[in-house]
Design a protein around this motif. Sequence first.
Motif, PDB file in Angstrom:
ATOM      1  N   ILE A   1       0.829  -1.203   0.000  1.00 26.15           N
ATOM      2  CA  ILE A   1       0.000   0.000   0.000  1.00 26.15           C
ATOM      3  C   ILE A   1       0.864   1.254   0.000  1.00 26.15           C
ATOM      4  CG2 ILE A   1      -1.723   1.336   1.276  1.00 26.15           C
ATOM      5  CD1 ILE A   1      -3.025  -1.301   2.058  1.00 26.15           C
ATOM      6  N   LEU A   2       1.731   1.400   1.011  1.00 27.40           N
ATOM      7  CA  LEU A   2       2.603   2.574   1.054  1.00 27.40           C
ATOM      8  C   LEU A   2       3.745   2.466   0.050  1.00 27.40           C
ATOM      9  CD1 LEU A   2       2.837   3.061   4.927  1.00 27.40           C
ATOM     10  CD2 LEU A   2       1.307   4.218   3.296  1.00 27.40           C
ATOM     11  N   ARG A   3       4.074   1.238  -0.313  1.00 25.02           N
ATOM     12  CA  ARG A   3       5.147   0.950  -1.269  1.00 25.02           C
ATOM     13  C   ARG A   3       6.452   1.643  -0.880  1.00 25.02           C
ATOM     14  NH1 ARG A   3       0.701   1.736  -5.110  1.00 25.02           N
ATOM     15  NH2 ARG A   3      -0.023  -0.319  -5.732  1.00 25.02           N
ATOM     16  N   LEU A   4       6.858   1.441   0.361  1.00 24.62           N
ATOM     17  CA  LEU A   4       8.110   2.013   0.837  1.00 24.62           C
ATOM     18  C   LEU A   4       9.264   1.392   0.047  1.00 24.62           C
ATOM     19  CD1 LEU A   4       7.530   2.054   4.695  1.00 24.62           C
ATOM     20  CD2 LEU A   4       7.180   3.908   3.059  1.00 24.62           C
ATOM     21  N   PRO A   5      10.065   2.208  -0.639  1.00 25.74           N
ATOM     22  CA  PRO A   5      11.102   1.673  -1.539  1.00 25.74           C
ATOM     23  C   PRO A   5      12.007   0.603  -0.929  1.00 25.74           C
ATOM     24  CG  PRO A   5      10.848   4.010  -1.914  1.00 25.74           C
ATOM     25  CD  PRO A   5       9.994   3.674  -0.706  1.00 25.74           C
ATOM     26  N   PRO A   6      12.527   0.761   0.307  1.00 27.24           N
ATOM     27  CA  PRO A   6      13.400  -0.302   0.810  1.00 27.24           C
ATOM     28  C   PRO A   6      12.666  -1.628   1.044  1.00 27.24           C
ATOM     29  CG  PRO A   6      13.320   1.562   2.363  1.00 27.24           C
ATOM     30  CD  PRO A   6      12.436   1.893   1.218  1.00 27.24           C
ATOM     31  N   VAL A   7      11.376  -1.562   1.350  1.00 31.82           N
ATOM     32  CA  VAL A   7      10.608  -2.785   1.587  1.00 31.82           C
ATOM     33  C   VAL A   7      10.212  -3.418   0.256  1.00 31.82           C
ATOM     34  CG1 VAL A   7       8.574  -3.770   2.724  1.00 31.82           C
ATOM     35  CG2 VAL A   7       9.785  -1.856   3.783  1.00 31.82           C
ATOM     36  N   VAL A   8       9.827  -2.603  -0.711  1.00 31.46           N
ATOM     37  CA  VAL A   8       9.481  -3.105  -2.042  1.00 31.46           C
ATOM     38  C   VAL A   8      10.698  -3.733  -2.707  1.00 31.46           C
ATOM     39  CG1 VAL A   8       8.703  -2.428  -4.359  1.00 31.46           C
ATOM     40  CG2 VAL A   8       7.565  -1.492  -2.337  1.00 31.46           C
ATOM     41  N   ALA A   9      11.877  -3.169  -2.463  1.00 28.53           N
ATOM     42  CA  ALA A   9      13.103  -3.646  -3.107  1.00 28.53           C
ATOM     43  C   ALA A   9      13.539  -5.027  -2.627  1.00 28.53           C
ATOM     44  CB  ALA A   9      14.228  -2.640  -2.877  1.00 28.53           C
ATOM     45  N   LEU A  10      13.053  -5.455  -1.470  1.00 28.54           N
ATOM     46  CA  LEU A  10      13.426  -6.770  -0.958  1.00 28.54           C
ATOM     47  C   LEU A  10      12.857  -7.874  -1.849  1.00 28.54           C
ATOM     48  CD1 LEU A  10      12.681  -6.239   2.846  1.00 28.54           C
ATOM     49  CD2 LEU A  10      14.941  -6.359   1.769  1.00 28.54           C
ATOM     50  N   THR A  11      13.670  -8.871  -2.135  1.00 28.62           N
ATOM     51  CA  THR A  11      13.159 -10.039  -2.850  1.00 28.62           C
ATOM     52  C   THR A  11      12.307 -10.852  -1.881  1.00 28.62           C
ATOM     53  OG1 THR A  11      14.989 -11.483  -2.225  1.00 28.62           O
ATOM     54  CG2 THR A  11      15.276 -10.154  -4.243  1.00 28.62           C
ATOM     55  N   GLN A  12      11.547 -11.791  -2.412  1.00 26.98           N
ATOM     56  CA  GLN A  12      10.750 -12.653  -1.538  1.00 26.98           C
ATOM     57  C   GLN A  12      11.644 -13.402  -0.560  1.00 26.98           C
ATOM     58  OE1 GLN A  12       7.930 -15.307  -3.284  1.00 26.98           O
ATOM     59  NE2 GLN A  12       6.733 -13.668  -4.199  1.00 26.98           N
ATOM     60  N   GLU A  13      12.766 -13.893  -1.028  1.00 26.24           N
ATOM     61  CA  GLU A  13      13.663 -14.646  -0.148  1.00 26.24           C
ATOM     62  C   GLU A  13      14.241 -13.757   0.946  1.00 26.24           C
ATOM     63  OE1 GLU A  13      13.976 -17.968   0.077  1.00 26.24           O
ATOM     64  OE2 GLU A  13      12.438 -17.995  -1.479  1.00 26.24           O
ATOM     65  N   GLN A  14      14.498 -12.487   0.637  1.00 23.12           N
ATOM     66  CA  GLN A  14      14.978 -11.566   1.664  1.00 23.12           C
ATOM     67  C   GLN A  14      13.877 -11.292   2.697  1.00 23.12           C
ATOM     68  OE1 GLN A  14      16.216  -8.506  -1.141  1.00 23.12           O
ATOM     69  NE2 GLN A  14      18.368  -8.770  -0.522  1.00 23.12           N
ATOM     70  N   VAL A  15      12.653 -11.113   2.233  1.00 25.34           N
ATOM     71  CA  VAL A  15      11.539 -10.907   3.162  1.00 25.34           C
ATOM     72  C   VAL A  15      11.401 -12.123   4.073  1.00 25.34           C
ATOM     73  CG1 VAL A  15       9.026 -10.666   3.368  1.00 25.34           C
ATOM     74  CG2 VAL A  15      10.270  -9.310   1.666  1.00 25.34           C
ATOM     75  N   ILE A  16      11.465 -13.293   3.491  1.00 25.66           N
ATOM     76  CA  ILE A  16      11.344 -14.525   4.273  1.00 25.66           C
ATOM     77  C   ILE A  16      12.454 -14.600   5.318  1.00 25.66           C
ATOM     78  CG2 ILE A  16      11.513 -17.055   4.146  1.00 25.66           C
ATOM     79  CD1 ILE A  16      10.082 -16.679   1.317  1.00 25.66           C
ATOM     80  N   ALA A  17      13.682 -14.320   4.908  1.00 30.01           N
ATOM     81  CA  ALA A  17      14.813 -14.387   5.828  1.00 30.01           C
ATOM     82  C   ALA A  17      14.665 -13.388   6.982  1.00 30.01           C
ATOM     83  CB  ALA A  17      16.123 -14.138   5.080  1.00 30.01           C
ATOM     84  N   GLU A  18      14.096 -12.221   6.717  1.00 27.85           N
ATOM     85  CA  GLU A  18      13.939 -11.190   7.738  1.00 27.85           C
ATOM     86  C   GLU A  18      12.726 -11.429   8.642  1.00 27.85           C
ATOM     87  OE1 GLU A  18      15.941  -8.714   8.448  1.00 27.85           O
ATOM     88  OE2 GLU A  18      17.236  -8.641   6.684  1.00 27.85           O
ATOM     89  N   ILE A  19      11.610 -11.862   8.067  1.00 25.20           N
ATOM     90  CA  ILE A  19      10.336 -11.926   8.796  1.00 25.20           C
ATOM     91  C   ILE A  19      10.067 -13.291   9.426  1.00 25.20           C
ATOM     92  CG2 ILE A  19       7.824 -11.596   8.598  1.00 25.20           C
ATOM     93  CD1 ILE A  19       9.401  -9.003   8.235  1.00 25.20           C
TER      94      ILE A  19
END
Length: 193
Positions: A160-178
């Motif tokens: 929704i907000l499309r924050l650039p650093p969050v959008v830039a994360l790949t799915q695998e990076q999101v998974i690793a972080e979250i």
Amino acid sequence: MTDEPAPRRSDATRAAILDAARRRFAEDGFRKATIRAIAADAGIDPSMVMRYYGNKDGLFLAAVDIHLDLPDLGAAAPDALGDLLIRRFLELWERPPSNEILLTVLRSAVTDETFTQRAQQLFAEQVAPAVLRIGDPADAPRRAGLIATQILGLALCRYILRLPPVVALTQEQVIAEIAPAIQRYLTSEPPKL
């Protein structure tokens, strides 16, 4: 030759209306979306929308009907729970039509009290029961609520907000972080204060 009946025209019309409604609600939100615009997007007369769904509220409820099909956490490896959940949520948030449905539910729930109840119902009927499958059942509501804060915060920032650093994360990076945070929420004990 197959014995399956040919799809009826009404089924195709209903599907076209729901597809158009999901896109329009996701883009414009409930308040701004109109039956006339949805009908135009579907290539039909507005009276057909009313015929099948009664009114905008009925159409909205049909458009946001979603089954999350969360993994059976009780049958999963205990150390893979966070990974399983975040992968499933990313799949839902990044593939049509579930991405449009979830986007619409989130946007509508934060702007309209009526639709906050739909989001609460989705949580109560599908997220909380998944968490009940592991750990102390009496503590499941706390753990499920914490998971929702993580998932909805991610969805808000990424979709929704499309924050650039969050959008830039790949799915695998999101998974690793979250995933570790969700894993901790799933398996943690309530803090002793």
